[in-house]
Motif scaffolding. Structure first.
Motif, PDB file in Angstrom:
ATOM      1  N   LEU A  53      17.310   6.608 -61.148  1.00  0.00           N
ATOM      2  CA  LEU A  53      16.616   7.098 -59.957  1.00  0.00           C
ATOM      3  C   LEU A  53      17.027   8.527 -59.622  1.00  0.00           C
ATOM      4  O   LEU A  53      16.205   9.345 -59.185  1.00  0.00           O
ATOM      5  N   ALA A  54      18.316   8.861 -59.834  1.00  0.00           N
ATOM      6  CA  ALA A  54      18.779  10.228 -59.585  1.00  0.00           C
ATOM      7  C   ALA A  54      18.098  11.204 -60.543  1.00  0.00           C
ATOM      8  O   ALA A  54      17.693  12.305 -60.146  1.00  0.00           O
ATOM      9  N   ALA A  55      17.954  10.807 -61.800  1.00  0.00           N
ATOM     10  CA  ALA A  55      17.295  11.678 -62.787  1.00  0.00           C
ATOM     11  C   ALA A  55      15.817  11.870 -62.445  1.00  0.00           C
ATOM     12  O   ALA A  55      15.287  12.990 -62.549  1.00  0.00           O
ATOM     13  N   LEU A  56      15.140  10.800 -62.018  1.00  0.00           N
ATOM     14  CA  LEU A  56      13.725  10.912 -61.645  1.00  0.00           C
ATOM     15  C   LEU A  56      13.550  11.830 -60.432  1.00  0.00           C
ATOM     16  O   LEU A  56      12.598  12.624 -60.374  1.00  0.00           O
ATOM     17  N   LEU A  57      14.465  11.726 -59.466  1.00  0.00           N
ATOM     18  CA  LEU A  57      14.397  12.614 -58.300  1.00  0.00           C
ATOM     19  C   LEU A  57      14.622  14.063 -58.722  1.00  0.00           C
ATOM     20  O   LEU A  57      14.017  14.991 -58.170  1.00  0.00           O
ATOM     21  N   GLY A  58      15.479  14.277 -59.718  1.00  0.00           N
ATOM     22  CA  GLY A  58      15.695  15.620 -60.232  1.00  0.00           C
ATOM     23  C   GLY A  58      14.422  16.209 -60.830  1.00  0.00           C
ATOM     24  O   GLY A  58      14.128  17.394 -60.641  1.00  0.00           O
ATOM     25  N   VAL A  59      13.652  15.387 -61.529  1.00  0.00           N
ATOM     26  CA  VAL A  59      12.377  15.851 -62.092  1.00  0.00           C
ATOM     27  C   VAL A  59      11.426  16.253 -60.963  1.00  0.00           C
ATOM     28  O   VAL A  59      10.752  17.292 -61.029  1.00  0.00           O
ATOM     29  N   VAL A  60      11.376  15.438 -59.920  1.00  0.00           N
ATOM     30  CA  VAL A  60      10.517  15.757 -58.766  1.00  0.00           C
ATOM     31  C   VAL A  60      10.953  17.084 -58.139  1.00  0.00           C
ATOM     32  O   VAL A  60      10.112  17.942 -57.821  1.00  0.00           O
ATOM     33  N   ASN A  61      12.254  17.270 -57.976  1.00  0.00           N
ATOM     34  CA  ASN A  61      12.753  18.505 -57.371  1.00  0.00           C
ATOM     35  C   ASN A  61      12.426  19.735 -58.207  1.00  0.00           C
ATOM     36  O   ASN A  61      12.269  20.837 -57.676  1.00  0.00           O
ATOM     37  N   ALA A  62      12.338  19.559 -59.521  1.00  0.00           N
ATOM     38  CA  ALA A  62      12.016  20.684 -60.398  1.00  0.00           C
ATOM     39  C   ALA A  62      10.633  21.250 -60.083  1.00  0.00           C
ATOM     40  O   ALA A  62      10.374  22.439 -60.303  1.00  0.00           O
ATOM     41  N   PHE A  63       9.738  20.407 -59.577  1.00  0.00           N
ATOM     42  CA  PHE A  63       8.414  20.868 -59.181  1.00  0.00           C
ATOM     43  C   PHE A  63       8.357  21.198 -57.689  1.00  0.00           C
ATOM     44  O   PHE A  63       7.601  22.064 -57.267  1.00  0.00           O
ATOM     45  N   ASP A  64       9.175  20.506 -56.897  1.00  0.00           N
ATOM     46  CA  ASP A  64       9.137  20.692 -55.447  1.00  0.00           C
ATOM     47  C   ASP A  64       9.702  22.041 -55.010  1.00  0.00           C
ATOM     48  O   ASP A  64       9.102  22.730 -54.177  1.00  0.00           O
ATOM     49  N   ILE A  65      10.841  22.444 -55.562  1.00  0.00           N
ATOM     50  CA  ILE A  65      11.501  23.655 -55.072  1.00  0.00           C
ATOM     51  C   ILE A  65      10.662  24.912 -55.304  1.00  0.00           C
ATOM     52  O   ILE A  65      10.414  25.670 -54.351  1.00  0.00           O
ATOM     53  N   PRO A  66      10.184  25.173 -56.527  1.00  0.00           N
ATOM     54  CA  PRO A  66       9.340  26.368 -56.694  1.00  0.00           C
ATOM     55  C   PRO A  66       8.063  26.303 -55.851  1.00  0.00           C
ATOM     56  O   PRO A  66       7.652  27.304 -55.263  1.00  0.00           O
ATOM     57  N   GLY A  67       7.448  25.116 -55.778  1.00  0.00           N
ATOM     58  CA  GLY A  67       6.223  24.982 -54.998  1.00  0.00           C
ATOM     59  C   GLY A  67       6.457  25.218 -53.519  1.00  0.00           C
ATOM     60  O   GLY A  67       5.688  25.923 -52.852  1.00  0.00           O
TER      61      GLY A  67
END
Length: 412
Positions: free
Chosen positions: A82-96
């Motif tokens: 779950l931590a790794a999946l949240l990291g993937v989401v953050n990779a798109f969330d922060i720049p956006g």
């Protein structure tokens, strides 16, 4: 809140500093790997839709972790996935999300909006863990995860109610060429490159102190917090001490946010970044040497203050220098340095703490931050002129440049 509750849950299940570092690695290394794709999406898509999508995904992951924890079926591998999946989401969330700022407020208010956003973002990164420490002690980790999931409902509703024109950018280049263009811009722009390098250094060497804080709360600073634990009716002294320690850093971050809010422009921010990085490193070293709980609490005040100011000031300077067309990809590199490098530091810090002990590991990180501050101060005179030209160019793109930008640069 979720980050510190997650760390405490892993520590409670395993008692391992290495496992703490490994979870930190799993949660943030996807940012380093996938942030370039996030930057492309931010520059080629409707940023409002990108941010809504990432918030929905984050909410679902938080509720899954809450359900597993509250039903007492959670295992360490669940947390890693779950931590790794949240990291993937953050990779798109922060720049956006960072790029969405200019769509929300326009060029004329961008500088102040960045300062406010940076203050809130960095302050929340420290205040949240402080609240979580108390909630974990009183109610358990599962309710922290549930509260985090529920909080997204208001965020998503707010985003959907926004009437913001955020059209995708029309580009002819391939995604690969688009990604490469962002890296090339950062690499050839000396002021932005220097800021990114310093951010990466501090993320790797200094920020692992947060990951190792459960060890300080449980094993190193054992005498303290009993009165507060009795006040809230908790028998988990380690979690109570963790909440107090992170709360002290949170107070420091709030003071840092107030300091930044008093500024009206970017003049002199480069010097601030150098001084704050050095102050963070020195404070961290002093904290690592302390064996008194309440002295450690006091020493975490400047730790939170200085790191908040450094990160927020760096964000502000980068955003006022970058053209709109490259904003998403540049902020992707920023997220790689700020959050993407942190997992490397978390894993390294966890491994070193098992061999050298948490105090010495934190002290080494503080010393590295001081050395980074010295390096940046040496670079500052060389990059000032180019930084000034970039700021004026972007100010002209949004209107007339501010008076401070046309003043002599000798004292910046």
């Amino acid at each position: 809140m979720q980050t510190v509750a997650q760390s405490w849950l892993v520590y409670r299940l395993t008692g391992s500093g290495l496992k703490l570092g490994a979870v930190g690695f799993a949660s943030q290394i996807p940012v380093f790997v996938f942030a370039p794709l996030g930057g492309i999406v931010a520059d080629r898509s409707n940023r409002k839709h990108v941010v809504i999508g990432t918030q929905v995904a984050s909410m679902l992951l938080a509720f899954v972790l809450a359900a597993l924890t509250l039903t007492h079926t959670v295992q360490v591998w669940h947390i890693f996935v779950l931590a790794a999946l949240l990291g993937v989401v953050n990779a798109f969330d922060i720049p956006g999300r960072q790029s969405f700022l200019v769509d929300m407020v326009g060029k004329e208010d961008l500088m102040n909006a960045i300062a406010l956003n940076s203050s809130m973002f960095n302050g929340a990164r420290v205040i949240g863990p402080a609240v979580a420490g108390v909630l974990v002690a009183k109610l358990g980790e599962g309710w922290c995860f549930f509260a985090n999931g529920a909080s997204y409902i208001a965020v998503i509703a707010g985003l959907m109610l926004m009437n913001v024109h955020a059209p995708p950018v029309s580009v002819k280049a391939s995604p690969w060429e688009h990604m490469l263009e962002g890296f090339q811009f950062v690499n050839r722009t000396a002021p932005i490159r220097a800021l990114m390098v310093l951010l990466g250094l501090v993320s790797v060497t200094g920020m692992p102190y947060v990951v190792l804080m459960p060890i300080f709360a449980d094993k190193i600073l054992r005498n303290g917090g009993q009165e507060f634990a009795a006040l809230i009716g908790s028998h988990d002294l380690g979690a109570v001490r963790l909440g107090i320690l992170m709360g002290a850093a949170g107070v420091g971050a709030l003071l840092g946010a107030l300091t930044l809010a008093l500024r009206s422009g970017v003049k002199g921010l480069g010097r601030w970044i150098s001084l704050c990085c050095a102050g963070f490193g020195v404070s961290l070293m002093l904290f690592s040497f302390s064996r008194s709980f309440w002295l450690s609490v006091l020493l975490l005040l400047p730790v939170g203050y200085f790191i908040m100011l450094q990160m927020a000031s760096s964000n502000t300077l980068i955003q006022v220098m970058v053209p709109d067309a490259l904003r998403g990809r540049t902020m992707a590199v920023y997220s790689m340095m700020f959050m993407g490098m942190a997992p490397i530091g978390a894993l390294l810090g966890g491994a070193l703490s098992d061999r050298l002990g948490a105090p010495l590991t934190v002290a080494i990180g503080g010393l590295a931050s001081v050395m980074g501050a010295w390096w940046f101060s040496v670079q500052l005179p060389k990059i000032r002129v180019e930084a000034r030209k970039l700021i004026i160019a972007q100010a002209m793109a949004g209107g007339e440049p501010a008076e401070e930008m046309t003043a002599p640069v000798a004292e910046e």
